[in-house]
Design a protein around this motif. Sequence first.
Motif, short mmCIF file in Angstrom:
data_model
loop_
_atom_site.label_atom_id
_atom_site.label_comp_id
_atom_site.label_asym_id
_atom_site.label_seq_id
_atom_site.Cartn_x
_atom_site.Cartn_y
_atom_site.Cartn_z
N VAL A 75 -15.86 29.59 -20.17
CA VAL A 75 -14.70 28.63 -20.27
C VAL A 75 -14.00 28.87 -18.95
O VAL A 75 -13.71 27.83 -18.38
CB VAL A 75 -14.02 28.63 -21.49
N THR A 76 -13.68 30.00 -18.61
CA THR A 76 -12.86 30.05 -17.52
C THR A 76 -13.44 29.69 -16.23
O THR A 76 -12.90 28.95 -15.37
CB THR A 76 -12.32 31.67 -17.24
N PHE A 77 -14.65 29.84 -15.86
CA PHE A 77 -15.60 29.63 -14.87
C PHE A 77 -15.44 28.24 -14.65
O PHE A 77 -15.48 27.58 -13.68
CB PHE A 77 -16.86 30.36 -14.79
N ILE A 78 -16.07 27.32 -15.76
CA ILE A 78 -16.25 26.09 -15.65
C ILE A 78 -14.81 25.45 -15.61
O ILE A 78 -14.98 24.15 -14.79
CB ILE A 78 -16.60 25.66 -17.12
N THR A 79 -13.92 25.97 -16.34
CA THR A 79 -12.49 25.10 -15.95
C THR A 79 -12.00 25.24 -14.61
O THR A 79 -11.67 24.26 -14.01
CB THR A 79 -11.32 25.89 -16.87
N ILE A 80 -12.29 26.46 -13.73
CA ILE A 80 -11.97 26.70 -12.55
C ILE A 80 -12.70 25.75 -11.66
O ILE A 80 -12.09 25.06 -10.72
CB ILE A 80 -12.01 27.97 -12.22
N LEU A 81 -14.21 25.57 -11.87
CA LEU A 81 -15.09 24.82 -11.16
C LEU A 81 -14.54 23.37 -11.24
O LEU A 81 -14.56 22.58 -10.15
CB LEU A 81 -16.48 24.95 -11.72
N PHE A 82 -14.07 23.02 -12.68
CA PHE A 82 -13.64 21.41 -12.70
C PHE A 82 -12.16 21.11 -11.91
O PHE A 82 -11.95 20.17 -11.51
CB PHE A 82 -13.65 21.05 -13.78
N SER A 83 -11.51 22.38 -12.12
CA SER A 83 -9.92 22.10 -11.76
C SER A 83 -9.88 21.80 -9.99
O SER A 83 -8.89 21.42 -9.71
CB SER A 83 -9.28 23.66 -12.18
N ILE A 84 -10.52 22.62 -9.31
CA ILE A 84 -10.42 22.48 -8.08
C ILE A 84 -10.51 21.27 -7.22
O ILE A 84 -9.48 20.89 -6.92
CB ILE A 84 -11.42 23.67 -7.37
N PRO A 85 -11.47 20.56 -7.69
CA PRO A 85 -11.51 19.18 -7.10
C PRO A 85 -10.41 18.46 -7.46
O PRO A 85 -9.63 17.30 -6.74
CB PRO A 85 -12.98 18.74 -7.40
N ALA A 86 -10.24 18.51 -9.01
CA ALA A 86 -9.18 17.45 -9.47
C ALA A 86 -7.76 17.97 -8.93
O ALA A 86 -6.97 17.08 -8.66
CB ALA A 86 -9.25 17.69 -11.01
#
Length: 269
Positions: A75-86
Amino acid sequence: MNKIFKHTANCFALSFAFLGLLPIAVLLLWSISGKWNWPNILPQNYNLRAYRYILENGHQLLKVVFFSIGLSLSVTFITILFSIPAAKALGTFNFRGKRLVEILILTPLIIPSITIATGIHIFFIRLGLADTLLGVIIIHLFPCLPYGIRILKNVYEVIGNSYEVQARVLGASRLKTFLNITLPLLMPAIVSASNLIFVVSFSQYLLTLIIGGGKVMTLAIIMFPFIQDGDQTMAGALSIVFISVSFVFLLIFEKMLKNYYKIEGHLYI
């Protein structure tokens, strides 16, 4: 004046240490208490029932702990992955409806979890995601994404995109620009956000129970029934395990950050 400031700082440090350690001390007492009724300051008797249970079921409990860690790390990895472009879009660009988007991102923190889980559960059943690990990972993103986007957005507002533009003008590709320019600038925020996101995901009970349907077993799922049943001894012991895992990963994230900025034996933080 310096002595006064130093004395005040020491008092605050001791106060925070006391406030932080007091709940842990109470949990430790609960975990070994056999009977502890009001108004007694200390338990009337002690036993190791909770720790015997943990030892007897150590293999199964260890599997649940490692599964919970793997779930939270995913969850942490996916969240960071989505959070950077947003975060980059919200922190460096101005567009119509930007304020509305920021409010919508924060809504999972405002709306009660039971409301989100109940509404999405029916949708997940139709998609075949209910009672699955993938469904639990997706539902954990709802309370985690606002933290990741918010923290990284604040960093993007400070650093802007001028460094990226300069690197692109000098001929660097988008990937090299991100790896050599953007990522080092974001790393402190990424580590801080990852630590918070991990704890938020690791502690999710209601969302995991509803979407996981009791088939996706995490440490929180095992721990909360003891709390609801009033078994403070078992709840205290499992809470110690929970806190220990969270604290270990706090140290790991901090160590990762220090190692990242260790260059030629010097530490730059």
